[in-house]
Design a protein around this motif. Structure first.
Motif, PDB file in Angstrom:
ATOM      1  N   GLY A  87      11.921  -8.941  -2.551  1.00  0.00           N
ATOM      2  CA  GLY A  87      10.477  -8.956  -2.810  1.00  0.00           C
ATOM      3  C   GLY A  87       9.781  -7.746  -2.218  1.00  0.00           C
ATOM      4  N   LEU A  88      10.154  -7.391  -0.993  1.00  0.00           N
ATOM      5  CA  LEU A  88       9.565  -6.204  -0.361  1.00  0.00           C
ATOM      6  C   LEU A  88       9.953  -4.922  -1.092  1.00  0.00           C
ATOM      7  CD1 LEU A  88       9.944  -7.019   3.426  1.00  0.00           C
ATOM      8  CD2 LEU A  88       7.821  -6.665   2.162  1.00  0.00           C
ATOM      9  N   LEU A  89      11.219  -4.835  -1.511  1.00  0.00           N
ATOM     10  CA  LEU A  89      11.678  -3.635  -2.223  1.00  0.00           C
ATOM     11  C   LEU A  89      11.010  -3.481  -3.590  1.00  0.00           C
ATOM     12  CD1 LEU A  89      15.482  -3.652  -1.377  1.00  0.00           C
ATOM     13  CD2 LEU A  89      13.719  -2.128  -0.489  1.00  0.00           C
ATOM     14  N   VAL A  90      10.614  -4.570  -4.198  1.00  0.00           N
ATOM     15  CA  VAL A  90       9.927  -4.507  -5.483  1.00  0.00           C
ATOM     16  C   VAL A  90       8.424  -4.307  -5.278  1.00  0.00           C
ATOM     17  CG1 VAL A  90       9.392  -5.857  -7.558  1.00  0.00           C
ATOM     18  CG2 VAL A  90      11.689  -5.866  -6.633  1.00  0.00           C
ATOM     19  N   PHE A  91       7.881  -4.920  -4.235  1.00  0.00           N
ATOM     20  CA  PHE A  91       6.446  -4.873  -3.970  1.00  0.00           C
ATOM     21  C   PHE A  91       5.962  -3.478  -3.562  1.00  0.00           C
ATOM     22  CE2 PHE A  91       3.112  -5.052  -0.710  1.00  0.00           C
ATOM     23  CZ  PHE A  91       2.101  -5.700  -1.401  1.00  0.00           C
ATOM     24  N   LEU A  92       6.711  -2.806  -2.700  1.00  0.00           N
ATOM     25  CA  LEU A  92       6.244  -1.542  -2.119  1.00  0.00           C
ATOM     26  C   LEU A  92       5.976  -0.436  -3.153  1.00  0.00           C
ATOM     27  CD1 LEU A  92       8.227  -1.412   1.214  1.00  0.00           C
ATOM     28  CD2 LEU A  92       5.785  -1.787   0.882  1.00  0.00           C
ATOM     29  N   PRO A  93       6.883  -0.140  -4.087  1.00  0.00           N
ATOM     30  CA  PRO A  93       6.540   0.911  -5.063  1.00  0.00           C
ATOM     31  C   PRO A  93       5.384   0.511  -5.972  1.00  0.00           C
ATOM     32  CG  PRO A  93       8.768   0.094  -5.461  1.00  0.00           C
ATOM     33  CD  PRO A  93       8.255  -0.585  -4.242  1.00  0.00           C
ATOM     34  N   GLY A  94       5.300  -0.769  -6.311  1.00  0.00           N
ATOM     35  CA  GLY A  94       4.186  -1.221  -7.140  1.00  0.00           C
ATOM     36  C   GLY A  94       2.852  -1.048  -6.429  1.00  0.00           C
ATOM     37  N   PHE A  95       2.811  -1.438  -5.164  1.00  0.00           N
ATOM     38  CA  PHE A  95       1.583  -1.289  -4.378  1.00  0.00           C
ATOM     39  C   PHE A  95       1.213   0.181  -4.213  1.00  0.00           C
ATOM     40  CE2 PHE A  95      -0.380  -0.576  -0.219  1.00  0.00           C
ATOM     41  CZ  PHE A  95      -1.561  -1.273  -0.404  1.00  0.00           C
ATOM     42  N   TYR A  96       2.206   1.013  -3.932  1.00  0.00           N
ATOM     43  CA  TYR A  96       1.961   2.440  -3.712  1.00  0.00           C
ATOM     44  C   TYR A  96       1.342   3.092  -4.944  1.00  0.00           C
ATOM     45  CZ  TYR A  96       2.994   7.370  -2.923  1.00  0.00           C
ATOM     46  OH  TYR A  96       2.892   8.724  -2.794  1.00  0.00           O
ATOM     47  N   HIS A  97       1.913   2.848  -6.111  1.00  0.00           N
ATOM     48  CA  HIS A  97       1.400   3.480  -7.325  1.00  0.00           C
ATOM     49  C   HIS A  97       0.075   2.865  -7.781  1.00  0.00           C
ATOM     50  CE1 HIS A  97       5.618   4.931  -7.592  1.00  0.00           C
ATOM     51  NE2 HIS A  97       4.959   6.035  -7.862  1.00  0.00           N
ATOM     52  N   LEU A  98      -0.118   1.587  -7.536  1.00  0.00           N
ATOM     53  CA  LEU A  98      -1.419   0.989  -7.846  1.00  0.00           C
ATOM     54  C   LEU A  98      -2.521   1.567  -6.965  1.00  0.00           C
ATOM     55  CD1 LEU A  98      -0.899  -2.812  -8.539  1.00  0.00           C
ATOM     56  CD2 LEU A  98      -1.678  -1.048 -10.087  1.00  0.00           C
ATOM     57  N   ARG A  99      -2.197   1.810  -5.715  1.00  0.00           N
ATOM     58  CA  ARG A  99      -3.184   2.399  -4.806  1.00  0.00           C
ATOM     59  C   ARG A  99      -3.570   3.807  -5.273  1.00  0.00           C
ATOM     60  NH1 ARG A  99      -2.863   5.544   0.056  1.00  0.00           N
ATOM     61  NH2 ARG A  99      -0.666   5.743  -0.416  1.00  0.00           N
ATOM     62  N   ILE A 100      -2.597   4.602  -5.667  1.00  0.00           N
ATOM     63  CA  ILE A 100      -2.888   5.942  -6.172  1.00  0.00           C
ATOM     64  C   ILE A 100      -3.733   5.865  -7.437  1.00  0.00           C
ATOM     65  CG2 ILE A 100      -1.862   8.018  -7.187  1.00  0.00           C
ATOM     66  CD1 ILE A 100       0.477   7.649  -5.274  1.00  0.00           C
ATOM     67  N   ALA A 101      -3.390   4.943  -8.342  1.00  0.00           N
ATOM     68  CA  ALA A 101      -4.149   4.802  -9.584  1.00  0.00           C
ATOM     69  C   ALA A 101      -5.589   4.369  -9.308  1.00  0.00           C
ATOM     70  CB  ALA A 101      -3.463   3.800 -10.508  1.00  0.00           C
ATOM     71  N   TYR A 102      -5.770   3.467  -8.365  1.00  0.00           N
ATOM     72  CA  TYR A 102      -7.118   3.005  -8.017  1.00  0.00           C
ATOM     73  C   TYR A 102      -7.960   4.146  -7.440  1.00  0.00           C
ATOM     74  CZ  TYR A 102     -10.866   0.581  -5.594  1.00  0.00           C
ATOM     75  OH  TYR A 102     -12.100   0.202  -5.149  1.00  0.00           O
TER      76      TYR A 102
END
Length: 121
Positions: A87-102
C-alpha cells in the motif's frame, strides 16, 4: 576537372541574379513570439494514473491497518504487514504526482506539468 570560379553561387545561379535587401536598422533579428511560453500541456493520462495509484494505495494501507489492529479477524496476522508495505509503495508515487499536478494547476512557482511524466503522449 575543376569547377569554374567567378560569379557562380551554386549550380546554375549567377551572382548578379540574386536579389538582396537591407535589414531595418531597428531589427535585431528576433520576434516577440519566440520568447512567449506556450500554454502548458496537461498530462491527463498521467494524472489519472496518479489518482488510481493514490486511491489503491490508500485502500491497501487502510485495509492493512484494519487487519493488523485486529478489527478484521485473520488467521495469520503476520501476513498483514506486506499489505501495508505494498500500500505504501503504491500510495507514494500517486501522492507525489498528484501534489505536483495540484500545485501546477494552482500556479505555484517551481511547479509545472513538465515535472509529471506523460508516457510519450
Amino acid at each position: 576537372m575543376k569547377a569554374p570560379r567567378g560569379n557562380m553561387l551554386g549550380v546554375g545561379i549567377s551572382n548578379n541574379k540574386v536579389k538582396y535587401s537591407r535589414l531595418a536598422a531597428d531589427d535585431d533579428g528576433y520576434i516577440d513570439l519566440q520568447f512567449k511560453k506556450s500554454p502548458p500541456k496537461v498530462p491527463y493520462k498521467a494524472i489519472a494514473l496518479a489518482i488510481f495509484l493514490f486511491l489503491i494505495g490508500s485502500l491497501l494501507i487502510i485495509f492493512g491497518a484494519l487487519l493488523l489492529s485486529g478489527i478484521i479477524k485473520v488467521e495469520h496476522p503476520d501476513r498483514t504487514i506486506p499489505v501495508i508495505i505494498i500500500g505504501l509503495l503504491v500510495f507514494l508515487p500517486g501522492f507525489y504526482h498528484l501534489r505536483i499536478a495540484y500545485y501546477a494547476a494552482k500556479g505555484y512557482r517551481g511547479y509545472s506539468y513538465d515535472d509529471i511524466p506523460d508516457f510519450g503522449d
